[in-house]
Design an enzyme around this catalytic site. Sequence first.
Site, PDB file in Angstrom:
ATOM      1  N   GLN A 180       2.838  -0.398   0.657  1.00  0.00           N
ATOM      2  CA  GLN A 180       4.125   0.276   0.480  1.00  0.00           C
ATOM      3  C   GLN A 180       4.030   1.458  -0.474  1.00  0.00           C
ATOM      4  O   GLN A 180       4.813   1.601  -1.398  1.00  0.00           O
ATOM      5  CB  GLN A 180       5.165  -0.738   0.020  1.00  0.00           C
ATOM      6  CG  GLN A 180       5.326  -1.833   1.072  1.00  0.00           C
ATOM      7  CD  GLN A 180       6.504  -2.728   0.810  1.00  0.00           C
ATOM      8  OE1 GLN A 180       6.390  -3.703   0.068  1.00  0.00           O
ATOM      9  NE2 GLN A 180       7.639  -2.402   1.390  1.00  0.00           N
ATOM     10  N   PRO A 185      -3.032   1.095   0.482  1.00  0.00           N
ATOM     11  CA  PRO A 185      -2.216   0.600  -0.640  1.00  0.00           C
ATOM     12  C   PRO A 185      -0.823   0.231  -0.140  1.00  0.00           C
ATOM     13  O   PRO A 185      -0.185   0.994   0.588  1.00  0.00           O
ATOM     14  CB  PRO A 185      -2.196   1.781  -1.607  1.00  0.00           C
ATOM     15  CG  PRO A 185      -3.430   2.555  -1.281  1.00  0.00           C
ATOM     16  CD  PRO A 185      -3.653   2.385   0.198  1.00  0.00           C
ATOM     17  N   SER A 240       2.067   5.005   5.010  1.00  0.00           N
ATOM     18  CA  SER A 240       2.266   4.446   6.344  1.00  0.00           C
ATOM     19  C   SER A 240       1.470   3.200   6.626  1.00  0.00           C
ATOM     20  O   SER A 240       0.952   3.012   7.729  1.00  0.00           O
ATOM     21  CB  SER A 240       1.899   5.473   7.404  1.00  0.00           C
ATOM     22  OG  SER A 240       2.969   6.273   7.625  1.00  0.00           O
ATOM     23  N   ASP A 266       4.820   9.271  10.985  1.00  0.00           N
ATOM     24  CA  ASP A 266       3.702   8.362  10.706  1.00  0.00           C
ATOM     25  C   ASP A 266       3.016   7.974  12.002  1.00  0.00           C
ATOM     26  O   ASP A 266       1.795   7.999  12.145  1.00  0.00           O
ATOM     27  CB  ASP A 266       4.194   7.060  10.052  1.00  0.00           C
ATOM     28  CG  ASP A 266       5.270   7.283   9.020  1.00  0.00           C
ATOM     29  OD1 ASP A 266       5.346   8.397   8.494  1.00  0.00           O
ATOM     30  OD2 ASP A 266       6.035   6.346   8.753  1.00  0.00           O
TER      31      ASP A 266
END
Length: 373
Positions: A131, A129, A135, A182
Amino acid sequence: MEANGLIEDERSSSSSSAVIEHKAFARIGLVGNPSDVYYGRTISLNIQNFWACVTLQPSSDLLILPHPTHDLVQFNSLSQLVNRLENEGYYGGVRLLMATCKVFKNYCKEQGIHLHNNNFSLSYDTNIPRQAGLSGSSAIVCATFSCLLDFYKVRDKIPVEMRPQLILNAEKELGIVAGLQDRVAQVYGGLLYMDFNKESMNKHGHGIYTQLDTSLLPPLHLIYAENPSDSGKVHSAVRQRWLDGDKFIVSSMEEVANLALEGKKALLEKDYAKLAILMNQNFDLRRRMFGDAALGALNIEMVEVARSVGAAAKFTGSGGAVVAFCPDGPSQVELLTDACKKVGFSIVPVKVVPSLLNEIDIRTLSKSANTQA
Ligand SMILES: Nc1ncnc2c1ncn2[C@@H]1O[C@H](COP(=O)(O)OP(=O)(O)O)[C@@H](O)[C@H]1O
Ligand SMILES: O=C(O)[C@H]1O[C@H](OP(=O)(O)O)[C@H](O)[C@@H](O)[C@@H]1O
Ligand SMILES: [Mg+2]
């Protein structure tokens, strides 16, 4: 993009066949984020639920191919164009692919790593998905980086522990404020405890990364909504205050980092009641530091919906998705699922990615930077 057989694809994709394909998976910051941006500590996991995939094909010219939807440049109308910009901003993934190539090339030059002169085309796809604090951005960079490692056959020359920083540098190049957690989760795979203490960061240019057994994790759930937010924008004000030495931000960030230290102990002892407390404290500290306006009403609602059934909840990243833990087990998961559905939030059980390091990667690991718990 099929979820089954993912890991096998990922491991076998470094063969010498002409086309190189790599996946990088979404990540969940379980405890300690965003202190990774501030010499802190985090526990994060890489998840199979979502991933980005990059394909490198040898070609006569060097081509960066725009994604048909994420890099949209053709619209039905002026209204569609404006709507798109208002919801998703100006940028897609092309700039991430380009910045990765630049950072990779410059690092190899600096390190005296020879690169052959053949060209390639790069394309990407992602189902992370957009933003949503999962990450998505670094997954695109990480998968691109892996393709370049294999195209130039330099996997053995760039130590695993250096790769997250290079992947981060690609986003820094674009002015995106982000941290290392991330990229560490995406390079290593699995569940990781990360210590970004200043001494190690300054001395080695990376933190100390400990792979934890993924079976230590209790069942977790991911809640998300269509609500893109720019992590760079979310972070910039707090980052500036931290740089200015703002006492409240500095001490709160230390508190957040300490939650990860306690979180590691809780996981190793399978003390999940403690883990739940730490996750909640983590979100409460974030809320105090960033303020409700920066976090966004919908994101806060996701946490509150989870808490309304007694689940522990916090952001997976800077906002857009929430990781929830139901200490009371399946009946509470059912309540949580119903509560999410009622308000239109998606909820899925978290599936963890096992370690992604292959034999060549493992040989590059230095003992001082990596430990096993
Ligand atoms: N799904 C996506 N498709 C294309 N580009 C993306 C996507 N997600 C992020 N990006 C790119 O990465 C940049 C930073 O995204 P970021 O806010 O960090 O999102 P995330 O939380 O997913 O990492 C965006 O401005 C955009 O250029
Ligand atoms: O705020 C956070 O927890 C994280 O925000 C960024 O991740 P993103 O997925 O883009 O929201 C940042 O890159 C991380 O380092 C932070 O921990
Ligand atoms: Mg990001």
